[in-house]
Design a protein around this motif. Structure first.
Motif, PDB file in Angstrom:
ATOM      1  N   LYS A  94      -9.448 -46.596 -60.728  1.00 52.20           N
ATOM      2  CA  LYS A  94      -9.088 -45.088 -59.691  1.00 52.20           C
ATOM      3  C   LYS A  94      -9.763 -45.876 -58.181  1.00 52.20           C
ATOM      4  N   HIS A  95     -10.973 -46.683 -58.623  1.00 48.50           N
ATOM      5  CA  HIS A  95     -11.846 -47.503 -57.304  1.00 48.50           C
ATOM      6  C   HIS A  95     -12.539 -49.016 -57.897  1.00 48.50           C
ATOM      7  N   ILE A  96     -12.336 -49.577 -56.895  1.00 46.99           N
ATOM      8  CA  ILE A  96     -11.901 -50.867 -56.861  1.00 46.99           C
ATOM      9  C   ILE A  96     -13.555 -51.249 -56.335  1.00 46.99           C
ATOM     10  N   LEU A  97     -14.439 -52.101 -57.072  1.00 48.21           N
ATOM     11  CA  LEU A  97     -15.390 -52.714 -55.455  1.00 48.21           C
ATOM     12  C   LEU A  97     -15.349 -53.738 -55.489  1.00 48.21           C
ATOM     13  N   LEU A  98     -14.674 -54.664 -53.945  1.00 46.79           N
ATOM     14  CA  LEU A  98     -14.706 -56.089 -54.482  1.00 46.79           C
ATOM     15  C   LEU A  98     -16.005 -56.688 -53.740  1.00 46.79           C
ATOM     16  N   ALA A  99     -16.500 -57.597 -54.148  1.00 45.69           N
ATOM     17  CA  ALA A  99     -18.171 -58.388 -53.947  1.00 45.69           C
ATOM     18  C   ALA A  99     -17.521 -59.558 -53.083  1.00 45.69           C
ATOM     19  N   THR A 100     -17.604 -59.720 -51.658  1.00 47.78           N
ATOM     20  CA  THR A 100     -17.328 -60.837 -51.221  1.00 47.78           C
ATOM     21  C   THR A 100     -18.106 -61.902 -50.921  1.00 47.78           C
ATOM     22  N   ASP A 101     -18.209 -63.320 -50.507  1.00 43.11           N
ATOM     23  CA  ASP A 101     -19.435 -63.672 -49.833  1.00 43.11           C
ATOM     24  C   ASP A 101     -18.753 -64.687 -48.931  1.00 43.11           C
ATOM     25  N   PHE A 102     -17.227 -64.043 -48.628  1.00 43.34           N
ATOM     26  CA  PHE A 102     -16.060 -64.274 -46.963  1.00 43.34           C
ATOM     27  C   PHE A 102     -15.966 -66.513 -47.799  1.00 43.34           C
ATOM     28  N   ARG A 134      -8.967 -46.581 -54.118  1.00 38.44           N
ATOM     29  CA  ARG A 134      -9.163 -46.899 -53.467  1.00 38.44           C
ATOM     30  C   ARG A 134      -9.886 -48.467 -53.696  1.00 38.44           C
ATOM     31  N   LEU A 135     -10.328 -49.254 -52.779  1.00 37.93           N
ATOM     32  CA  LEU A 135     -11.064 -50.452 -52.801  1.00 37.93           C
ATOM     33  C   LEU A 135     -12.121 -50.032 -51.506  1.00 37.93           C
ATOM     34  N   THR A 136     -12.960 -50.639 -51.954  1.00 39.25           N
ATOM     35  CA  THR A 136     -14.451 -51.601 -51.217  1.00 39.25           C
ATOM     36  C   THR A 136     -14.653 -52.524 -51.175  1.00 39.25           C
ATOM     37  N   LEU A 137     -15.247 -52.908 -49.682  1.00 36.38           N
ATOM     38  CA  LEU A 137     -14.821 -54.283 -49.609  1.00 36.38           C
ATOM     39  C   LEU A 137     -17.030 -54.338 -49.388  1.00 36.38           C
ATOM     40  N   LEU A 138     -17.412 -54.720 -50.564  1.00 35.97           N
ATOM     41  CA  LEU A 138     -18.709 -54.944 -49.870  1.00 35.97           C
ATOM     42  C   LEU A 138     -19.266 -56.690 -49.774  1.00 35.97           C
ATOM     43  N   HIS A 139     -19.972 -56.745 -48.446  1.00 40.72           N
ATOM     44  CA  HIS A 139     -21.089 -58.116 -48.716  1.00 40.72           C
ATOM     45  C   HIS A 139     -22.584 -57.960 -48.823  1.00 40.72           C
ATOM     46  N   VAL A 140     -23.131 -58.221 -49.439  1.00 43.70           N
ATOM     47  CA  VAL A 140     -24.283 -58.389 -49.675  1.00 43.70           C
ATOM     48  C   VAL A 140     -25.100 -59.090 -48.494  1.00 43.70           C
ATOM     49  N   VAL A 141     -26.210 -59.107 -47.747  1.00 44.88           N
ATOM     50  CA  VAL A 141     -26.966 -59.480 -46.558  1.00 44.88           C
ATOM     51  C   VAL A 141     -28.817 -59.687 -47.790  1.00 44.88           C
ATOM     52  N   GLU A 142     -29.019 -60.631 -48.386  1.00 44.44           N
ATOM     53  CA  GLU A 142     -30.290 -60.392 -49.030  1.00 44.44           C
ATOM     54  C   GLU A 142     -31.021 -61.092 -47.950  1.00 44.44           C
ATOM     55  N   VAL A 150     -24.248 -50.317 -55.913  1.00 49.57           N
ATOM     56  CA  VAL A 150     -22.982 -49.752 -54.949  1.00 49.57           C
ATOM     57  C   VAL A 150     -22.278 -49.579 -55.853  1.00 49.57           C
ATOM     58  N   ALA A 151     -22.016 -50.024 -57.092  1.00 48.36           N
ATOM     59  CA  ALA A 151     -20.585 -49.993 -57.874  1.00 48.36           C
ATOM     60  C   ALA A 151     -21.371 -48.924 -58.397  1.00 48.36           C
ATOM     61  N   ASN A 152     -22.264 -48.168 -58.476  1.00 52.71           N
ATOM     62  CA  ASN A 152     -22.876 -47.698 -58.987  1.00 52.71           C
ATOM     63  C   ASN A 152     -23.097 -45.768 -58.474  1.00 52.71           C
ATOM     64  N   GLU A 153     -23.407 -45.825 -57.313  1.00 50.83           N
ATOM     65  CA  GLU A 153     -23.144 -45.250 -56.481  1.00 50.83           C
ATOM     66  C   GLU A 153     -22.008 -44.671 -55.880  1.00 50.83           C
ATOM     67  N   THR A 154     -20.387 -45.194 -56.100  1.00 54.04           N
ATOM     68  CA  THR A 154     -19.654 -45.173 -55.523  1.00 54.04           C
ATOM     69  C   THR A 154     -19.057 -44.744 -56.509  1.00 54.04           C
ATOM     70  N   LYS A 155     -19.008 -45.534 -57.920  1.00 49.03           N
ATOM     71  CA  LYS A 155     -18.536 -44.750 -59.136  1.00 49.03           C
ATOM     72  C   LYS A 155     -17.541 -45.474 -59.493  1.00 49.03           C
ATOM     73  N   ALA A 156     -16.955 -46.783 -58.599  1.00 46.32           N
ATOM     74  CA  ALA A 156     -16.432 -47.836 -59.443  1.00 46.32           C
ATOM     75  C   ALA A 156     -16.242 -47.927 -60.725  1.00 46.32           C
ATOM     76  N   LEU A 169     -14.270 -50.534 -61.550  1.00 43.12           N
ATOM     77  CA  LEU A 169     -13.520 -52.135 -61.700  1.00 43.12           C
ATOM     78  C   LEU A 169     -14.510 -52.752 -60.334  1.00 43.12           C
ATOM     79  N   ILE A 170     -15.255 -53.695 -60.776  1.00 41.67           N
ATOM     80  CA  ILE A 170     -15.820 -55.207 -59.707  1.00 41.67           C
ATOM     81  C   ILE A 170     -14.684 -56.046 -60.350  1.00 41.67           C
ATOM     82  N   VAL A 171     -14.611 -56.593 -58.936  1.00 39.70           N
ATOM     83  CA  VAL A 171     -13.746 -57.557 -58.879  1.00 39.70           C
ATOM     84  C   VAL A 171     -14.539 -58.470 -57.685  1.00 39.70           C
TER      85      VAL A 171
END
Length: 153
Positions: A5-13, A34-42, A102-108, A110-112
């Motif tokens: 139902k909700h896919i989280l895509l973690a990307t580094d570009f 739903r698809l969420t795109l996530l980029h993390v800035v350390e 973020v996966a936990n907060e958004t109730k994703a 599946l993480i890709v």
């Protein structure tokens, strides 16, 4: 097969992240998810050197966040998914912890994520991908570097 139902895509570009994104977009379409795109800035200090010029009225963190949001917006256009939720996170810890949070907060459900390690996950036990696989409460699809080699020219 489980319906996502909700896919989280973690990307580094990276180019490999774009391959992972095409898989995430296909799965989102297939499952009408739903698809969420996530980029993390350390986190970095404001005093650290940033290779980009910032305007005088912005602090470095604000500038980096704005630039990253723009890159994520462009990434979203390239993968041709109009309805994606775009998230940029500044993490005081690490990308791997932020992805799990973020996966936990958004109730994703599946993480890709892509791994740049072409020797498999077992080689780098402390890698972002390995930690996400180990700690995620949901399924994780790992796109490996071999996907680049198999990509049509």
């Amino acid at each position: 097969m489980k319906s996502y139902k909700h896919i989280l895509l973690a990307t580094d570009f990276s180019e490999l992240s774009e391959i992972a994104a095409s898989k995430a977009v296909s799965l989102a379409g297939y499952f009408n998810a739903r698809l969420t795109l996530l980029h993390v800035v350390e986190h970095f200090s404001d005093e650290s050197a940033v290779p980009m010029a910032t305007s005088e009225n912005k602090n470095t963190s604000q500038f980096v966040m704005e630039e990253t949001r723009e890159r994520l917006k462009q990434f979203s256009k390239r993968i041709k998914h109009q309805g994606a939720i775009l998230l940029v996170r500044m993490s005081i810890d690490s990308a791997k912890d932020a992805i799990i949070q973020v996966a936990n907060e958004t109730k994703a459900d599946l993480i890709v994520i892509a791994t740049h390690n072409n020797k498999g996950l077992a080689v780098f036990h402390d890698s972002t991908t390995q930690t996400v696989v180990d700690k995620a409460r949901c399924d994780v699809l790992v796109v490996r570097a071999e996907a680049l080699e198999k990509r049509p020219p």
